[in-house]
Design a protein around this motif. Structure first.
Motif, PDB file in Angstrom:
ATOM      1  N   HIS A   2      36.800  33.802  51.140  1.00  0.00           N
ATOM      2  CA  HIS A   2      38.136  34.002  50.562  1.00  0.00           C
ATOM      3  C   HIS A   2      38.060  35.106  49.512  1.00  0.00           C
ATOM      4  O   HIS A   2      37.065  35.242  48.802  1.00  0.00           O
ATOM      5  CB  HIS A   2      38.624  32.692  49.936  1.00  0.00           C
ATOM      6  N   SER A   3      39.123  35.877  49.406  1.00  0.00           N
ATOM      7  CA  SER A   3      39.086  37.042  48.493  1.00  0.00           C
ATOM      8  C   SER A   3      38.829  36.619  47.044  1.00  0.00           C
ATOM      9  O   SER A   3      38.249  37.383  46.272  1.00  0.00           O
ATOM     10  CB  SER A   3      40.381  37.839  48.587  1.00  0.00           C
ATOM     11  N   ARG A   5      35.186  36.417  46.968  1.00  0.00           N
ATOM     12  CA  ARG A   5      34.610  37.765  47.067  1.00  0.00           C
ATOM     13  C   ARG A   5      34.729  38.475  45.708  1.00  0.00           C
ATOM     14  O   ARG A   5      33.867  39.266  45.336  1.00  0.00           O
ATOM     15  CB  ARG A   5      35.317  38.576  48.167  1.00  0.00           C
ATOM     16  N   THR A   6      35.812  38.169  44.965  1.00  0.00           N
ATOM     17  CA  THR A   6      36.008  38.798  43.655  1.00  0.00           C
ATOM     18  C   THR A   6      35.293  38.006  42.554  1.00  0.00           C
ATOM     19  O   THR A   6      34.430  38.538  41.860  1.00  0.00           O
ATOM     20  CB  THR A   6      37.519  38.874  43.326  1.00  0.00           C
ATOM     21  N   CYS A  62      37.684  34.801  55.956  1.00  0.00           N
ATOM     22  CA  CYS A  62      38.812  35.545  55.384  1.00  0.00           C
ATOM     23  C   CYS A  62      38.471  37.024  55.198  1.00  0.00           C
ATOM     24  O   CYS A  62      37.367  37.370  54.771  1.00  0.00           O
ATOM     25  CB  CYS A  62      39.189  34.979  54.025  1.00  0.00           C
ATOM     26  N   THR A 100      42.790  45.215  49.375  1.00  0.00           N
ATOM     27  CA  THR A 100      43.484  45.199  48.083  1.00  0.00           C
ATOM     28  C   THR A 100      44.701  46.124  48.166  1.00  0.00           C
ATOM     29  O   THR A 100      44.839  46.915  49.111  1.00  0.00           O
ATOM     30  CB  THR A 100      42.571  45.708  46.953  1.00  0.00           C
ATOM     31  N   GLN A 107      34.885  44.568  56.898  1.00  0.00           N
ATOM     32  CA  GLN A 107      34.641  43.163  56.543  1.00  0.00           C
ATOM     33  C   GLN A 107      34.344  42.331  57.786  1.00  0.00           C
ATOM     34  O   GLN A 107      33.455  41.472  57.770  1.00  0.00           O
ATOM     35  CB  GLN A 107      35.853  42.588  55.796  1.00  0.00           C
ATOM     36  N   VAL A 157      45.055  40.979  49.851  1.00  0.00           N
ATOM     37  CA  VAL A 157      44.816  40.437  48.505  1.00  0.00           C
ATOM     38  C   VAL A 157      46.079  40.523  47.653  1.00  0.00           C
ATOM     39  O   VAL A 157      46.390  39.608  46.876  1.00  0.00           O
ATOM     40  CB  VAL A 157      43.639  41.196  47.841  1.00  0.00           C
TER      41      VAL A 157
END
Ligand SMILES: O=C[C@H](O)COP(=O)(O)O
Length: 247
Positions: free
Chosen positions: A92-93, A96-97, A123, A127, A143, A164
């Protein structure tokens, strides 16, 4: 090919034992719409209680890539399965962040989930800056290339496209943009997985609400939704299940 729609709710870091009461109406909607697969992914602490509550499919929001070991604070795929999870969101973003997860880690996690006999929801998504720069398709393709296990079968692999900038913002891409990205994901999956790609479900995620679910679920190659905020109450989530059932 006809793919069964999947509507999965991601509770993120929300919920409590009391809030599991919402699952009763969600489970009833799942039973009333048997042509749709429905799942809720609560925080780790609620998985066992949610799974014990009834017949609704329960998932998790992350898994470690190893089966066991000295990884304080982590939870493995076999542990999640034992707790009652049937599917796991990976990459999930927000992870990832916040946890700086790389494509390689997401790939390893997806493989671990599949090896444990569960479904991996992988996912991907660009961005806002990447979209504005015209790089959305390229970013998502990279990705996918790095995160999707090529040895997975369609029944154990789901892709969620979540731009995102659309997550939790109330903003969504146009229907045309969603159609273009999902078509591009399907093509990339075909390159990676050959014939198996046709069976892989591609969910859309990012500000899915009762008000926009019908138009999003009708888009070609949109095989369901990954829903955040609107999955926290049956009042919001059930109409999304019903929209998917009608699509
Ligand atoms: O996993 C779910 C997504 O991040 C979407 O969240 P949202 O529906 O609150 O925008």
């Amino acid at each position: 090919m006809t793919r069964r729609k999947l509507v999965a709710g991601n509770w993120k870091m929300h919920g409590s034992l009391a809030q599991l009461a919402e699952l009763d109406a969600i489970a009833a909607a799942a039973r009333a719409n048997p042509q749709v697969d429905v799942a809720i992914c609560p925080p780790f602490t609620l998985i066992a209680a949610a799974a014990a509550r009834g017949d609704l499919t329960i998932g998790a929001q992350d898994s470690h890539q190893n089966e066991k070991g000295a990884h304080t604070g982590c939870v493995s795929a076999p542990m999640l399965r034992e707790a009652g999870a049937k599917l796991v969101i990976v990459g999930h973003s927000e992870r990832r962040t916040d946890q700086r997860e790389s494509d390689a880690e997401v790939y390893a996690k997806a493989r671990a989930v599949i090896a444990a006999g569960m479904i991996a929801i992988v996912c991907v998504g660009e961005t806002e800056g990447e979209r504005d720069a015209g790089r959305a398709a390229e970013v998502v393709e990279r990705q996918l290339q790095g995160s999707i296990p090529a040895d997975g079968t369609a029944t154990q692999l789901v892709v969620a496209y979540e731009p995102v900038w659309a997550i939790g913002t109330g903003r969504t891409p146009t229907v045309g943009d969603v159609a273009a990205m999902h078509a591009s994901i399907r093509t990339k999956l075909g390159d990676m997985l050959d014939a198996e790609a046709e069976g892989v479900r591609i969910l859309y995620g990012g500000s899915v609400k009762p008000s926009n679910a019908a138009e999003l679920m009708a888009v070609n190659n949109v095989d369901g939704a990954l829903v955040g905020g609107a999955s926290l109450t049956a009042a919001d989530f059930v109409p999304i299940i019903e929209a998917a059932a009608r699509a």
